[in-house]
Design a protein around this motif. Structure first.
Motif, PDB file in Angstrom:
ATOM      1  N   ARG A   1     -39.335   0.359  24.155  1.00 58.90           N
ATOM      2  CA  ARG A   1     -38.899   1.827  24.136  1.00 58.90           C
ATOM      3  C   ARG A   1     -38.969   2.469  22.822  1.00 58.90           C
ATOM      4  O   ARG A   1     -39.257   3.757  22.847  1.00 58.90           O
ATOM      5  CB  ARG A   1     -37.213   1.771  24.763  1.00 58.90           C
ATOM      6  CG  ARG A   1     -37.419   1.731  26.358  1.00 58.90           C
ATOM      7  CD  ARG A   1     -35.945   2.082  26.810  1.00 58.90           C
ATOM      8  NE  ARG A   1     -34.829   1.738  26.160  1.00 58.90           N
ATOM      9  CZ  ARG A   1     -34.153   0.707  26.655  1.00 58.90           C
ATOM     10  NH1 ARG A   1     -34.473  -0.080  27.747  1.00 58.90           N
ATOM     11  NH2 ARG A   1     -33.032   0.084  26.063  1.00 58.90           N
ATOM     12  N   ASN A   2     -38.659   1.794  21.779  1.00 60.53           N
ATOM     13  CA  ASN A   2     -38.676   2.288  20.473  1.00 60.53           C
ATOM     14  C   ASN A   2     -39.821   1.977  19.584  1.00 60.53           C
ATOM     15  O   ASN A   2     -39.790   1.868  18.289  1.00 60.53           O
ATOM     16  CB  ASN A   2     -37.425   1.792  19.633  1.00 60.53           C
ATOM     17  CG  ASN A   2     -36.155   2.436  20.300  1.00 60.53           C
ATOM     18  OD1 ASN A   2     -36.157   3.663  20.876  1.00 60.53           O
ATOM     19  ND2 ASN A   2     -35.114   1.431  20.426  1.00 60.53           N
ATOM     20  N   ALA A   3     -41.049   1.659  20.463  1.00 59.95           N
ATOM     21  CA  ALA A   3     -42.007   1.061  19.533  1.00 59.95           C
ATOM     22  C   ALA A   3     -42.538   2.079  18.517  1.00 59.95           C
ATOM     23  O   ALA A   3     -43.070   1.706  17.452  1.00 59.95           O
ATOM     24  CB  ALA A   3     -43.202   1.160  20.835  1.00 59.95           C
ATOM     25  N   GLY A   4     -42.943   3.381  18.718  1.00 59.36           N
ATOM     26  CA  GLY A   4     -43.442   4.258  17.657  1.00 59.36           C
ATOM     27  C   GLY A   4     -42.376   4.178  16.735  1.00 59.36           C
ATOM     28  O   GLY A   4     -43.092   3.931  15.349  1.00 59.36           O
ATOM     29  N   GLN A   5     -40.984   4.511  16.727  1.00 58.77           N
ATOM     30  CA  GLN A   5     -40.202   4.127  15.516  1.00 58.77           C
ATOM     31  C   GLN A   5     -40.316   2.546  14.794  1.00 58.77           C
ATOM     32  O   GLN A   5     -40.544   2.453  13.550  1.00 58.77           O
ATOM     33  CB  GLN A   5     -38.755   4.372  15.857  1.00 58.77           C
ATOM     34  CG  GLN A   5     -37.816   4.187  14.794  1.00 58.77           C
ATOM     35  CD  GLN A   5     -36.290   4.011  15.518  1.00 58.77           C
ATOM     36  OE1 GLN A   5     -35.912   4.403  16.681  1.00 58.77           O
ATOM     37  NE2 GLN A   5     -35.414   3.434  14.624  1.00 58.77           N
ATOM     38  N   GLY A   6     -40.527   1.695  15.703  1.00 58.89           N
ATOM     39  CA  GLY A   6     -40.455   0.365  15.062  1.00 58.89           C
ATOM     40  C   GLY A   6     -41.567   0.047  14.312  1.00 58.89           C
ATOM     41  O   GLY A   6     -41.602  -0.588  13.036  1.00 58.89           O
TER      42      GLY A   6
END
Length: 365
Positions: free
Chosen positions: A304-309
């Motif tokens: 869900r937080n792939a871009g940030q991660g």
């Protein structure tokens, strides 16, 4: 069958790019787990027990408590804190949570497992408590809030973990936590017999010589001065195999190389053989499905937080003098890690690998 090194390297490169579909990856992981079970089974109870005794004698003969402690930091604990937090629950518990119905949220499951520690370790307000191998402070912060008159000491080998705990404690107005950065191989407290309770959550899997480790830890527990004094207690949470301990060797493949160099898979009964300085009062087994659900929740949050991660890991790589692409590789490696751990703990209905809880007191109590 030995897989050629060139074939392995091609596979690892595909994993690093996220090009292996999850459904295929899970099939391969399950096959490798079945292979592991064949490798640790010597064909009879007699031979399995003899192999265990030889393994125990081997770790007793080691000259230091832990190996490759810097690798644990590199592979887990000095990774971008922001990335790790993007995968975990509110308390940032980087260890198995508890799902009694299977319908709990990750945040709820974190609290339920930590509450089990409070009960099983017989915690109370006003105690001096050591969180040994504290990670990102999930238990330390929870206990500091739950027991405002307690004195919490948190010990970790990671400077970035200390920075996170200190900042979080400040933000939450918690003034009863002291965080120490040190290597358990060499560290000791100036004041022996200091703690009413010591809790260690998924740290012993990074250790080797449990005789040396438990001797050191026992000296940190308060001795009984009067017969009426309460026993000081050590509580341990580990992941484990139901009956066979084994090492993660350098030639063991992807997991040993990428995430668990120098690591140990204890057996559930392992600590029965290391009661030189501490006496086991009680043990528990927590079904591995709880850890599988934990890892699946981490994986969902990571995605869900792939871009940030990915951005966090890329920036972390650059800050360490590496190519940005190393950050993207780390992202996909963590996906495989969570998936592999989920499949491991789900194996055979959670009865093959799971979590052990143990309560000890000093032998001289």
């Amino acid at each position: 069958m030995q897989i050629p090194e060139q074939v392995l390297q091609v596979g690892y490169n595909l994993l690093d790019k996220g090009l292996v579909p999850d459904v295929i990856l899970r099939i391969v992981i399950r096959a490798l787990l079945r292979q592991r079970l064949r490798e640790i089974d010597h064909g009879s109870f007699e031979r399995n027990h003899e192999a265990k005794m030889q393994w125990i004698e081997g770790v007793r003969a080691r000259t230091q408590i832990a190996d490759l402690t810097e690798k644990a930091n590199e592979q887990h604990y000095e990774v971008s804190t922001e990335f790790i937090l993007s995968c975990l629950g509110y308390y940032a518990k980087y260890s198995s949570c508890y799902y009694p119905t299977g319908k709990e949220t990750l945040d709820e499951a974190e609290v339920l497992m930590m509450e089990s520690y409070c009960t099983r370790a017989k915690l109370a307000d006003g105690q001096h408590i050591l969180d040994l191998g504290c990670g990102w402070g999930s238990l330390s912060l929870y206990l500091a809030q739950k027991y405002p008159k307690a004195h919490i000491t948190s010990l970790s080998n990671s400077a970035t973990q200390k920075a996170h705990i200190d900042q979080t404690a400040k933000t939450r107005g918690l003034g009863n936590i002291t965080v120490i950065t040190a290597d358990v191989n060499t560290f000791t407290f100036n004041e022996p017999g200091k703690f009413d309770r010591i809790l260690s959550i998924e740290m012993f899997e990074h250790m080797k010589n449990y005789k040396l480790l438990l001797a050191k830890v026992s000296s940190w527990l308060k001795p009984k001065k009067e017969a009426s004094d309460e026993d000081a207690l050590l509580f341990i949470h580990i992941f484990c195999h139901r009956n066979t301990p084994y090492h993660f060797e350098s030639g063991d493949g992807w997991m040993a190389q990428m995430f668990f160099s120098g690591g140990t898979m204890p057996s559930h009964d392992l600590f029965l053989y290391f009661q030189d300085d501490l006496a086991l009062i009680r043990s528990w087994y927590v079904n591995g499905r709880n850890y599988s659900l934990t890892c699946e929740d981490w994986l969902k949050k990571q995605d869900r937080n792939a871009g940030q991660g990915i951005l966090e890991l890329e920036n972390d790589a650059v800050a360490k003098g590496l190519d940005r692409d190393e950050g993207r590789k780390a992202f996909y490696r963590f996906r495989v890690f969570y998936m592999a751990c989920s499949e491991l703990f789900a194996m055979n209905g959670g009865q093959e690998w799971g979590v052990g809880h143990y309560l000890f007191k000093r032998k001289d109590s």
